[in-house]
Design an enzyme around this catalytic site. Structure first.
Site, PDB file in Angstrom:
ATOM      1  N   SER A  86      36.892  78.057   6.202  1.00  0.00           N
ATOM      2  CA  SER A  86      36.506  77.435   4.930  1.00  0.00           C
ATOM      3  C   SER A  86      34.997  77.400   4.715  1.00  0.00           C
ATOM      4  O   SER A  86      34.539  77.256   3.584  1.00  0.00           O
ATOM      5  CB  SER A  86      37.061  76.012   4.854  1.00  0.00           C
ATOM      6  OG  SER A  86      36.414  75.163   5.781  1.00  0.00           O
ATOM      7  N   LYS A 108      32.525  70.270   5.612  1.00  0.00           N
ATOM      8  CA  LYS A 108      32.280  70.840   4.285  1.00  0.00           C
ATOM      9  C   LYS A 108      30.820  70.593   3.887  1.00  0.00           C
ATOM     10  O   LYS A 108      30.078  69.896   4.573  1.00  0.00           O
ATOM     11  CB  LYS A 108      33.197  70.210   3.228  1.00  0.00           C
ATOM     12  CG  LYS A 108      34.686  70.230   3.543  1.00  0.00           C
ATOM     13  CD  LYS A 108      35.287  71.611   3.517  1.00  0.00           C
ATOM     14  CE  LYS A 108      36.769  71.573   3.870  1.00  0.00           C
ATOM     15  NZ  LYS A 108      37.342  72.925   4.052  1.00  0.00           N
TER      16      LYS A 108
END
Length: 417
Positions: free
Chosen positions: A209, A265
């Site tokens: 990701s 993230k």
């Protein structure tokens, strides 16, 4: 009126008695031996890297431009330390004298330390015969001198003498109590917990990701104190230590929707921000975040956790400027024509996205659980990712033996931007 019983003599450290009896020559020889033992320990190269890693991390964190020369310097130091470790390993296993002396010197150090601890406990109780401490100190000095001289046979003989004295006079106190063991183990565990909870914690990148900023198999160190001391389980940060999270920070957080997992993230929105994506372009409070096309045919490698197989994927790579933080961002050629948002970030929360925009379970997709927008509360943020310290990923060293996974030396000491 009964006579007062004589008070026990004050406790005297064995090390102090030995120090008082050493000659200047013996003292110099002992110091040289201590340095020699430290520098020839297999821990020495690891300690050097560890000590250098602390200022390196601070340097690249607060002076990002320094990474251009600091990272190659750290890699060079790491290479030297690997050679140092291998040389020590070969020497220690081929030198007959070293193989004989090192375990004896270790045994001598442990036996003297044991006597030190026992004497410290029992001297003040009046349970020792007069002169026992002096006898043990004298024999311990003989052991030390034999160790310094590098005479294995003499050292072995003097050790037997010290062990016999210890058994004769301190034998009743030699058995280590369960509480001593628990106390020692507890102290080590407490130190480890404090470091991991409040200072730094390792985190392994499990998915793609954050490609290409962070690759699958990267191991990063997370700065646990920059945003404030987080109280685990309660998920609160009572006060900020350095600063609150900023746009562009790469953070590790406990998923507020599924607290059994941790995610990594990039912060895109702060409290009060409105975040919107139009055809892949990020807008913060209506202001476009510039990006520049780098490649229409950029290849990344993803890893299927179930099949354990690596696969190549073609994407579009951009260089994005998120409020002054420049970083890479990927998009699927088929996923750029759409509008996402607007999302308004509530107080005390952040909005996060992965750099691999079309392959990231981030705030836009309910953090992989709810499939509706989800924000990350400050209290769930564990810290800021700082640097890659190890990488076991695609096409590294020895990858042919492990299905494509190998040691990625090129990723070592990579700053997380």
């Amino acid at each position: 009126m009964s006579a007062a019983s004589p008070s026990a003599p004050p406790a005297m450290k064995l090390s102090s008695v030995m120090a008082a009896r050493r000659t200047p020559g013996q003292l110099r020889a002992r110091r040289l031996l201590m340095w020699r033992e430290m520098l020839t320990s297999l821990w020495a190269p690891l300690c050097v890297i560890g000590l250098a890693f602390i200022p390196y991390t601070l340097l690249i964190e607060y002076v990002p431009a320094a990474a251009s020369w600091a990272q190659p310097a750290m890699k060079g130091l790491g290479l030297v330390m690997v050679a140092y470790f291998l040389a020590l390993l070969v020497w220690r296993n081929t030198s007959a004298k070293e193989k004989a002396l090192r375990p004896l010197r270790q045994e001598a150090q442990e036996l003297i330390s044991e006597n030190e601890g026992i004497l410290r406990k029992v001297q003040g109780m009046g349970k020792l015969q007069a002169g026992v401490s002096e006898q043990i100190a004298e024999q311990a000095l003989r052991v030390e001198n034999a160790s310094v001289a590098g005479d294995a046979d003499a050292l072995r003989a003097e050790l037997k003498g010290l062990d016999a004295l210890t058994a004769q006079h301190l034998g009743a106190f030699r058995k280590r109590s369960v509480m001593d063991f628990i106390g020692g183990f507890g102290k080590a565990l407490l130190v480890a917990l404090v470091i991991r909870t409040f200072i730094v914690e390792p985190y392994r990148i499990p998915s793609g990701s954050m490609l290409p900023t962070l690759e699958i198999g990267d191991q990063v160190f997370v700065n646990k104190f920059i945003y404030g001391v987080r109280i685990p389980l309660m998920n609160v940060v009572p006060f900020v230590i350095v600063r609150p999270p900023e746009r562009g920070d790469v953070i590790v957080f406990n998923n507020p929707v599924d607290e059994s997992s941790d995610y990594i993230k990039r912060v895109a929105g702060l409290p009060g921000d409105t975040v919107e994506l139009v055809d892949g372009v990020v807008y913060i409070n209506g202001q476009v975040q510039p990006r520049e096309l780098v490649s229409n045919d950029f290849v990344v490698h993803d890893f299927d956790q179930e099949t354990k197989i690596w696969s190549a994927k073609r994407t579009i790579r951009y260089e994005e400027d998120l409020s002054g933080v420049e970083h890479a961002a990927l998009q699927s050629p088929a996923g750029t024509k759409r509008r996402e948002g607007p999302y308004t970030v509530p107080p005390g929360h952040v909005f996060v996205m992965g750099d691999n925009r079309d392959n990231s379970a981030d705030s836009r997709l309910g953090l992989g659980i709810t499939h509706k927008v989800e924000y990350v509360p400050y209290g769930h943020i564990k810290g800021k990712a700082m640097v890659v310290w190890l990488s076991l990923g695609w096409h590294g060293l020895l990858h042919g033996l492990f299905g494509g996974t190998g040691l990625r030396v090129d990723r070592f000491f990579e700053p997380v931007r």
